[in-house]
Design a protein around this motif. Structure first.
Motif, PDB file in Angstrom:
ATOM      1  N   LYS A  53       0.980  -1.234  -0.019  1.00  0.00           N
ATOM      2  CA  LYS A  53       0.040   0.091   0.028  1.00  0.00           C
ATOM      3  C   LYS A  53       0.868   0.998  -0.019  1.00  0.00           C
ATOM      4  CE  LYS A  53      -3.879  -0.315   2.163  1.00  0.00           C
ATOM      5  NZ  LYS A  53      -4.596  -0.403   3.367  1.00  0.00           N
ATOM      6  N   VAL A  54       1.991   1.182   0.806  1.00  0.00           N
ATOM      7  CA  VAL A  54       2.878   2.303   0.647  1.00  0.00           C
ATOM      8  C   VAL A  54       3.555   2.371  -0.474  1.00  0.00           C
ATOM      9  CG1 VAL A  54       4.975   3.456   1.989  1.00  0.00           C
ATOM     10  CG2 VAL A  54       3.143   2.101   3.279  1.00  0.00           C
ATOM     11  N   VAL A  55       3.948   1.565  -1.170  1.00  0.00           N
ATOM     12  CA  VAL A  55       4.488   1.622  -2.416  1.00  0.00           C
ATOM     13  C   VAL A  55       3.712   2.203  -3.549  1.00  0.00           C
ATOM     14  CG1 VAL A  55       5.479   0.228  -4.526  1.00  0.00           C
ATOM     15  CG2 VAL A  55       6.045  -0.386  -2.153  1.00  0.00           C
ATOM     16  N   THR A  56       2.409   1.743  -3.569  1.00  0.00           N
ATOM     17  CA  THR A  56       1.204   2.348  -4.352  1.00  0.00           C
ATOM     18  C   THR A  56       1.287   3.800  -4.199  1.00  0.00           C
ATOM     19  OG1 THR A  56       0.186   0.049  -4.460  1.00  0.00           O
ATOM     20  CG2 THR A  56      -0.908   2.131  -5.377  1.00  0.00           C
ATOM     21  N   ALA A  57       0.856   4.134  -2.895  1.00  0.00           N
ATOM     22  CA  ALA A  57       0.861   5.566  -2.710  1.00  0.00           C
ATOM     23  C   ALA A  57       2.099   6.518  -2.812  1.00  0.00           C
ATOM     24  CB  ALA A  57       0.444   5.815  -1.176  1.00  0.00           C
ATOM     25  N   THR A  58       3.222   6.111  -2.601  1.00  0.00           N
ATOM     26  CA  THR A  58       4.491   6.688  -3.008  1.00  0.00           C
ATOM     27  C   THR A  58       4.537   6.994  -4.457  1.00  0.00           C
ATOM     28  OG1 THR A  58       5.564   5.631  -1.151  1.00  0.00           O
ATOM     29  CG2 THR A  58       6.921   6.902  -2.752  1.00  0.00           C
ATOM     30  N   LEU A  59       4.282   5.912  -5.498  1.00  0.00           N
ATOM     31  CA  LEU A  59       4.488   6.120  -6.878  1.00  0.00           C
ATOM     32  C   LEU A  59       3.235   7.042  -7.474  1.00  0.00           C
ATOM     33  CD1 LEU A  59       5.024   2.372  -7.988  1.00  0.00           C
ATOM     34  CD2 LEU A  59       6.662   4.283  -7.834  1.00  0.00           C
ATOM     35  N   LEU A  60       2.203   7.001  -6.714  1.00  0.00           N
ATOM     36  CA  LEU A  60       0.892   7.936  -7.031  1.00  0.00           C
ATOM     37  C   LEU A  60       1.378   9.300  -6.729  1.00  0.00           C
ATOM     38  CD1 LEU A  60      -2.163   6.155  -6.074  1.00  0.00           C
ATOM     39  CD2 LEU A  60      -1.276   6.230  -8.449  1.00  0.00           C
ATOM     40  N   GLY A  61       2.142   9.576  -5.680  1.00  0.00           N
ATOM     41  CA  GLY A  61       2.590  10.828  -5.354  1.00  0.00           C
ATOM     42  C   GLY A  61       3.825  11.166  -6.152  1.00  0.00           C
ATOM     43  N   ALA A  62       4.750  10.324  -6.428  1.00  0.00           N
ATOM     44  CA  ALA A  62       5.724  10.958  -7.391  1.00  0.00           C
ATOM     45  C   ALA A  62       5.472  11.257  -8.971  1.00  0.00           C
ATOM     46  CB  ALA A  62       6.864   9.649  -7.556  1.00  0.00           C
ATOM     47  N   THR A 101       2.520  12.680  -9.499  1.00  0.00           N
ATOM     48  CA  THR A 101       1.957  14.026  -9.614  1.00  0.00           C
ATOM     49  C   THR A 101       3.194  15.114  -9.825  1.00  0.00           C
ATOM     50  OG1 THR A 101       2.055  14.377  -7.286  1.00  0.00           O
ATOM     51  CG2 THR A 101       0.153  13.236  -8.155  1.00  0.00           C
ATOM     52  N   ILE A 102       4.540  14.910  -9.526  1.00  0.00           N
ATOM     53  CA  ILE A 102       5.534  15.773  -9.823  1.00  0.00           C
ATOM     54  C   ILE A 102       6.105  15.657 -11.212  1.00  0.00           C
ATOM     55  CG2 ILE A 102       7.934  16.435  -8.877  1.00  0.00           C
ATOM     56  CD1 ILE A 102       5.677  16.988  -6.814  1.00  0.00           C
ATOM     57  N   HIS A 103       6.698  14.566 -11.669  1.00  0.00           N
ATOM     58  CA  HIS A 103       7.479  14.186 -12.823  1.00  0.00           C
ATOM     59  C   HIS A 103       7.319  12.881 -13.300  1.00  0.00           C
ATOM     60  CE1 HIS A 103       9.831  14.715 -16.405  1.00  0.00           C
ATOM     61  NE2 HIS A 103       9.428  16.029 -16.463  1.00  0.00           N
ATOM     62  N   TRP A 104       7.358  12.584 -14.570  1.00  0.00           N
ATOM     63  CA  TRP A 104       7.255  10.971 -14.777  1.00  0.00           C
ATOM     64  C   TRP A 104       8.780  10.561 -14.560  1.00  0.00           C
ATOM     65  CZ3 TRP A 104      10.699   9.491 -18.337  1.00  0.00           C
ATOM     66  CH2 TRP A 104      11.433  10.336 -19.303  1.00  0.00           C
ATOM     67  N   GLN A 105       9.899  11.435 -14.694  1.00  0.00           N
ATOM     68  CA  GLN A 105      11.220  10.994 -14.371  1.00  0.00           C
ATOM     69  C   GLN A 105      11.447  10.816 -12.943  1.00  0.00           C
ATOM     70  OE1 GLN A 105      13.811  14.090 -16.066  1.00  0.00           O
ATOM     71  NE2 GLN A 105      13.831  13.215 -18.064  1.00  0.00           N
ATOM     72  N   HIS A 106      10.684  11.524 -12.156  1.00  0.00           N
ATOM     73  CA  HIS A 106      10.913  11.378 -10.526  1.00  0.00           C
ATOM     74  C   HIS A 106      10.232  10.332 -10.202  1.00  0.00           C
ATOM     75  CE1 HIS A 106      10.895  12.464  -6.459  1.00  0.00           C
ATOM     76  NE2 HIS A 106       9.730  12.367  -6.347  1.00  0.00           N
ATOM     77  N   SER A 107       9.091   9.770 -10.886  1.00  0.00           N
ATOM     78  CA  SER A 107       8.469   8.474 -10.562  1.00  0.00           C
ATOM     79  C   SER A 107       9.451   7.159 -10.987  1.00  0.00           C
ATOM     80  CB  SER A 107       7.044   8.356 -11.197  1.00  0.00           C
ATOM     81  OG  SER A 107       7.100   8.471 -12.587  1.00  0.00           O
ATOM     82  N   LEU A 108      10.051   7.464 -12.076  1.00  0.00           N
ATOM     83  CA  LEU A 108      10.858   6.258 -12.694  1.00  0.00           C
ATOM     84  C   LEU A 108      11.990   5.990 -11.332  1.00  0.00           C
ATOM     85  CD1 LEU A 108      11.364   7.062 -16.291  1.00  0.00           C
ATOM     86  CD2 LEU A 108      10.065   5.211 -15.164  1.00  0.00           C
ATOM     87  N   TYR A 109      12.685   7.435 -11.000  1.00  0.00           N
ATOM     88  CA  TYR A 109      13.726   7.174  -9.967  1.00  0.00           C
ATOM     89  C   TYR A 109      13.147   6.496  -8.783  1.00  0.00           C
ATOM     90  CZ  TYR A 109      16.411   8.586  -5.942  1.00  0.00           C
ATOM     91  OH  TYR A 109      17.187   8.513  -4.734  1.00  0.00           O
ATOM     92  N   ILE A 110      11.823   6.810  -8.220  1.00  0.00           N
ATOM     93  CA  ILE A 110      11.404   6.333  -6.982  1.00  0.00           C
ATOM     94  C   ILE A 110      10.921   4.868  -7.369  1.00  0.00           C
ATOM     95  CG2 ILE A 110       9.479   6.200  -5.545  1.00  0.00           C
ATOM     96  CD1 ILE A 110      11.178   8.724  -5.158  1.00  0.00           C
ATOM     97  N   MET A 111      10.573   4.390  -8.433  1.00  0.00           N
ATOM     98  CA  MET A 111      10.423   2.873  -8.803  1.00  0.00           C
ATOM     99  C   MET A 111      11.836   2.244  -8.749  1.00  0.00           C
ATOM    100  SD  MET A 111       8.548   1.416 -12.066  1.00  0.00           S
ATOM    101  CE  MET A 111       7.122   2.477 -11.782  1.00  0.00           C
ATOM    102  N   GLY A 112      12.679   2.797  -9.234  1.00  0.00           N
ATOM    103  CA  GLY A 112      13.860   2.036  -9.491  1.00  0.00           C
ATOM    104  C   GLY A 112      14.603   1.874  -8.104  1.00  0.00           C
ATOM    105  N   SER A 113      14.406   2.842  -7.124  1.00  0.00           N
ATOM    106  CA  SER A 113      15.131   2.724  -6.012  1.00  0.00           C
ATOM    107  C   SER A 113      14.570   1.802  -5.155  1.00  0.00           C
ATOM    108  CB  SER A 113      15.096   4.276  -5.288  1.00  0.00           C
ATOM    109  OG  SER A 113      13.717   4.668  -5.034  1.00  0.00           O
TER     110      SER A 113
END
Length: 826
Positions: free
Chosen positions: A88-97, A99-111
């Motif tokens: 649930k936290v992974v899903t929420a964090t990716l949704l929040g990322a 909303t900033i930028h798709w590159q930021h969400s890629l970094y969060i997903m990779g980490s």
């Protein structure tokens, strides 16, 4: 009239129904609120939706333009603490990322992918908590390295940012790990440490970073929430917590938006002012925020930016006013130093006290039950028991004599009663040692029995075993009674102890107000006043005051003032004086006893030796009792000295435990008589004086008489109890007397009472000597009495001699009471 009464009855019925309906409505509303609160707690805490919201905002949180250390650290902490909520936290964090930028969400997903991969590789490592910051560091820096290498030209600044981001992620894991358990449904701690409070503030400030960029017209949402957070915690924890929250929150928000660096000063100053004004309730804390906003706003960006800042503060204060007081107080329970936390701790201590008292009461009941079981009367009566033992004895005798006799049937079948009576009478006479004098019984039994000599011999042989068995049973019975008395005494002491545990500090608001008013009227600065007990004779007050130059005011002024207020003589029990000017001094006040005892002792060993068989002791028993005891061991020398010292040692330990005097003496008698087979006796002369009313109880066990001198009158105190150790069971005779101020209590061993030589009436001689003494000093009386006895024997000391003299005096305080009512009633 009937119509009016009917109308009145109808109105009363409607009123009762209306009241009942209102009560039902209020009860239903309270139940609805309680259910809603429980459902909200289940939804946000147990089901993890609060973690979802936090994860969403942390996914949006960025500092220093491109650094995002919060999301990965939060996920790692949740994975370690509450693995079932990780998805649930992974899903929420990716949704929040996203909303900033798709590159930021890629970094969060990779980490996150790197973190789970590393966790899988190191899953066999036992201490995951130690290795987790290292895994987070590697999982944070790897996606940056891949991104810099593949998609753009790498510069030194990018490497530095990546290293800073990974380091912050590793540090935040350690911080968030102390914050995640706070929102766990299984939290049992009653208070937060200072480190936990700071970690929680960092987590909340990091969450607020995720709201950056959200505006309503010109009003910033993160500023409203950050000021609301400062208001809340300043209201709960005061200036220290408020300023700390302001600094931490302002620092983290300024890292996200460097242009608003002045906000850190605004939040810190507002938290400080709000905490200082928290006595003004919500209004005072809100005024602190407004004043801080005005001062820092004008100084920071001028008047142009003041209007939006004031709007943000206004919304924060409005939100703060709308927050239910119940929510704020519930959080205050976890903050050390707050009234709510103190009340929570008191409730916890009360529960511990109650549990302890219940356990002590249970032990007391167990000991009481054991005492009853030991002292329980046997089912059979004493006569039945003796008859049964007689039958066993005679059966053993007849088995060895009559079993092979040819006249067995005639004696035991045809003449049973006659034979049994003969045997029983012979047993009694043999046991008493008078059988050889009973010629008639011997002649009749010889005519009745053909093996009379063998029967008598066998009966004499078996009688030794019978007597030994009887003696053993008697010892067992006495031991049982001794154990029963001991268990009963222990049960009584434990029951009293349970009552003392349950006795809480009583409220003495009226006396406390009166004491404070009187002392402040005299110019004393009171820092702290604790009244534990105001029971007559058992006053217990602790006080902390400030003195520039202490000159004994505690004993000279404060104690007399307390004596006047409480109508009882109060003295200082303990004081700790500060060595510095204007330092705080601690005082402990308690009740002074109405009477005091001054003692004098004079003793001499036989033939002027160094070791005396006599021992004496004076002891404080607590609860205002004072004991004087003399013990005389059998004989003289080292062995008698050891016995008398052991008797007094046991007596002191048992009496100071709270066990009653009679039980204590019976216990000592049983211990000394059961521990050895030697004939070791010792006398005990005990006087217990109540210092509150001068009543005295004498317990004389084989000791000589004592004397009470009151002016020209002389009273003799004596009782008839055998020395300790002679018999294992005896009743202690207690003699009670009422002493008065100025009385002399004179106690002596047999060396003094029986020492005078060539004196026909020693009793009259001692009375005359004591009455003719001009001095009333206890030590002088003791010395003169011993000297007079030695003189009658021409200087020879033929026995151990000990005399103890106690003088009862009224306790006169050093300082008189100060009548404060006349001075301050105006």
């Amino acid at each position: 009239m009937e119509k009016q009464e009917g109308v009145v009855n109808m109105m009363e019925t409607l009123t009762r129904r209306g009241t009942k309906i209102m009560g039902i409505g209020i009860s239903s509303l309270e139940n609805w609120k309680r259910k809603m609160g429980e459902q909200t707690k289940v939804l946000f805490i147990e089901r993890g939706w609060l973690l979802f919201i936090v994860g969403f905002l942390l996914g949006r949180a960025i500092v220093l333009s491109s650094v995002s250390p919060f999301a990965l650290s939060f996920l790692a902490s949740v994975w370690l603490m509450r693995k079932e909520k990780s998805l649930k936290v992974v899903t929420a964090t990716l949704l929040g990322a996203i909303t900033i930028h798709w590159q930021h969400s890629l970094y969060i997903m990779g980490s996150m992918f790197g973190l789970f991969l590393l966790a899988f590789l190191f899953q066999r490592y036992r201490n995951q908590q130690q290795i987790l910051p290292i895994l987070v560091f590697v999982a944070s820096i790897l996606p940056r390295i891949v991104s810099y290498t593949v998609f753009q030209r790498v510069e030194v600044y990018d490497w530095v940012l990546a290293l800073v981001e990974a380091s912050l992620s590793a540090i935040l894991v350690l911080i968030f790990m102390q914050s995640i358990p706070l929102i766990s449904p299984k939290r049992y701690k009653q208070s937060l440490k200072n480190e936990e409070i700071v970690c929680m503030i960092i987590l909340l400030a990091s969450v607020l970073t995720g709201t950056i960029g959200w505006h309503i017209n010109d009003v910033s949402l993160e500023q409203i929430l950050s000021r609301y957070l400062v208001l809340w915690l300043a209201y709960i924890g005061g200036a220290a917590i408020g300023s700390t929250v302001g600094v931490v929150t302002g620092l983290i928000l300024s890292l996200a938006n460097v242009a608003s660096l002045y906000q850190m000063s605004l939040l810190a100053f507002s938290g400080l002012l709000g905490g200082l004004l928290k006595d003004g309730k919500k209004f005072g804390v809100g005024m602190g925020l407004f004043v801080g906003t005005l001062l820092i706003g004008i100084y920071g960006e001028g008047v142009q930016a003041l209007t939006p800042s004031m709007m943000e503060s206004s919304f924060a204060v409005l939100l703060f006013f709308l927050t239910p007081e119940k929510w704020i107080r519930k959080l205050a329970r976890f903050i050390p130093g707050t009234n709510e936390h103190s009340q929570e701790q008191e409730q916890y201590l009360q529960k511990v006290r109650n549990v302890t008292a219940n356990r002590v009461e249970q032990f007391s009941e167990v000991f009481q039950a054991l005492s009853k079981s030991f002292s329980q009367v046997q089912w059979q009566t004493e006569g039945d028991s003796e008859s049964k033992e007689t039958d066993y004895f005679l059966s053993n005798v007849t088995e060895k004599t009559c079993q092979t006799c040819f006249k067995k049937d005639k004696c035991w079948a045809q003449q049973f009663d006659k034979t049994y009576n003969y045997m029983q009478e012979m047993m009694s006479e043999l046991d008493a040692g008078t059988y050889q004098h009973k010629r008639k019984l011997q002649h009749e039994f010889e005519n009745h029995c053909v093996k009379s000599k063998k029967v008598v011999e066998t009966m004499q042989h078996e009688l030794s075993f019978f007597q030994a068995n009887q003696k053993l049973k008697k010892q067992v019975l006495e031991s049982r009674r001794f154990v029963a008395d001991q268990l009963s005494g222990v049960s009584e002491v434990m029951g009293d102890f349970a009552k003392e545990i349950l006795k809480e500090r009583e409220n003495h608001e009226l006396q406390e107000e009166e004491i404070v008013h009187a002392l402040k009227g005299m110019g004393f600065e009171i820092e702290k006043l604790d009244i534990y007990s105001l029971d007559a004779g058992n006053v217990d007050i602790e006080m902390t005051l400030s003195f520039y130059d202490y000159k004994g005011e505690g004993a000279k002024i404060i104690a007399p003032v307390l004596s006047e207020i409480l109508s009882e003589t109060i003295v200082i029990k303990h004081e700790e004086i500060s060595p510095f000017p204007n330092g705080y001094c601690y005082f402990s006040f308690g009740s002074a006893k109405k009477f005091v005892i001054d003692t004098g002792v004079s003793h001499a060993a036989k033939d002027g030796g160094l070791v005396s068989g006599d021992s004496y002791s004076t002891m404080e028993l607590g609860a205002g009792k004072y004991a004087v005891a003399i013990s005389d061991g059998m004989g003289n020398g080292e062995r008698a000295h050891v016995e008398s010292v052991e008797t007094l040692r046991l007596l002191q330990q048992i009496l100071q435990s709270g066990i009653e005097e009679k039980v204590a003496i019976k216990s000592i008698n049983s211990i000394l008589s059961l521990r050895t087979t030697d004939e070791i006796f010792s006398t005990l002369d005990l006087a217990v004086v109540d210092l509150h009313d001068a009543a005295v109880r004498f317990l004389k066990i084989g000791s000589t008489p004592s004397f009470i001198k009151r002016g020209d009158q002389l009273m003799k105190v004596e009782s008839s109890n055998l020395p300790i150790g002679i018999i294992r069971e005896f009743d202690v005779e207690v003699v009670s007397e009422q002493l008065k101020a100025g009385d002399l209590l004179i106690m002596m061993s047999d060396g003094i009472f029986e020492g005078p030589k060539h004196i026909e009436n020693v009793d009259m001689w001692l009375k005359r000597k004591i009455r003719d003494m001009e001095t009333e000093d206890p030590q002088a009386v003791a010395d003169l009495l011993l000297e007079e006895v030695v003189r009658t024997r021409s200087g020879a000391i033929e026995d151990d001699m000990t005399v103890v003299v106690a003088k009862i005096q009224r306790n006169v305080p050093e300082w008189a009471n100060i009548p404060i009512y006349e001075n301050y009633a105006q």
